[in-house]
Design a protein around this motif. Structure first.
Motif, mmCIF file in Angstrom:
data_model
loop_
_atom_site.group_PDB
_atom_site.id
_atom_site.type_symbol
_atom_site.label_atom_id
_atom_site.label_comp_id
_atom_site.label_asym_id
_atom_site.label_seq_id
_atom_site.Cartn_x
_atom_site.Cartn_y
_atom_site.Cartn_z
ATOM 1 N N GLY A 95 42.319 49.090 44.490
ATOM 2 C CA GLY A 95 41.220 49.733 43.779
ATOM 3 C C GLY A 95 40.874 48.918 42.551
ATOM 4 N N THR A 96 40.557 49.614 41.491
ATOM 5 C CA THR A 96 40.161 48.955 40.250
ATOM 6 C C THR A 96 41.373 48.404 39.517
ATOM 7 O OG1 THR A 96 40.289 51.007 39.015
ATOM 8 C CG2 THR A 96 38.150 50.445 39.980
ATOM 9 N N GLN A 108 45.249 49.401 40.448
ATOM 10 C CA GLN A 108 45.356 50.595 41.285
ATOM 11 C C GLN A 108 45.557 50.174 42.740
ATOM 12 O OE1 GLN A 108 41.701 52.822 40.662
ATOM 13 N NE2 GLN A 108 42.939 54.488 39.835
ATOM 14 N N THR A 110 46.125 52.071 46.696
ATOM 15 C CA THR A 110 46.223 53.259 47.539
ATOM 16 C C THR A 110 47.091 52.904 48.732
ATOM 17 O OG1 THR A 110 44.043 54.048 46.866
ATOM 18 C CG2 THR A 110 44.941 54.940 48.920
ATOM 19 N N GLY A 120 48.860 57.124 45.556
ATOM 20 C CA GLY A 120 48.290 56.167 44.620
ATOM 21 C C GLY A 120 49.414 55.544 43.829
#
Length: 147
Positions: A95-96, A108, A110, A120
């Protein structure tokens, strides 16, 4: 062992607080840098999946290497500390991220667990002489199931 675990959690919390005041880096500028630390995260996750304690330990930062006598103790501690969703994960995606200064990043991730539950994780990495290394991971359960 518990005091080492608590110290690692305190360090991760301090960095997380620092991130609250940092503006995200431009995604276009940092794609090569992000690829470097994401490769480290993927490598460690794969090593955990393969139960390859020495390889997983190699991706850990210097603080872990000082705190743990060897790779087997490191791996055993990870397993006893609730990180099985990473070790037993089926897949992961990024993610970010937030770059904190020039040498610290929070990424981040997942994960899809073996039970298809979503998890997460916030990975804290630091750039050491050998390259990016994992300094800590904050794992949490997400809502929903993988399809």
């Amino acid at each position: 062992m518990r005091s080492i675990y608590r110290a690692c959690r305190r360090a991760l919390a301090a960095v997380a607080i620092a991130v609250a005041v940092v503006v995200p880096a431009s995604a276009e500028e940092d794609i090569p840098a992000a690829a470097a630390w994401q490769e480290v995260i993927s490598g460690q996750i794969q090593a955990f999946r393969e139960r390859d304690a020495p390889a997983a330990f190699d991706y850990a930062g210097a603080a872990f290497k000082v705190s743990f006598q060897n790779a087997e103790i490191f791996f055993e501690t990870i397993m006893q500390s609730g990180y099985e969703p990473i070790v037993d994960s089926r897949s992961h995606s990024f993610g970010t991220y937030e770059q904190v200064g020039t040498m610290v990043v929070l990424q981040q991730v997942t994960l899809v667990g073996s039970d298809l539950q979503l998890y997460g994780a916030i990975y804290q990495l630091i750039e050491e002489p050998e390259g990016w290394r994992v300094q800590g991971v904050q794992l949490y359960r997400q809502q929903g199931m993988a399809t």
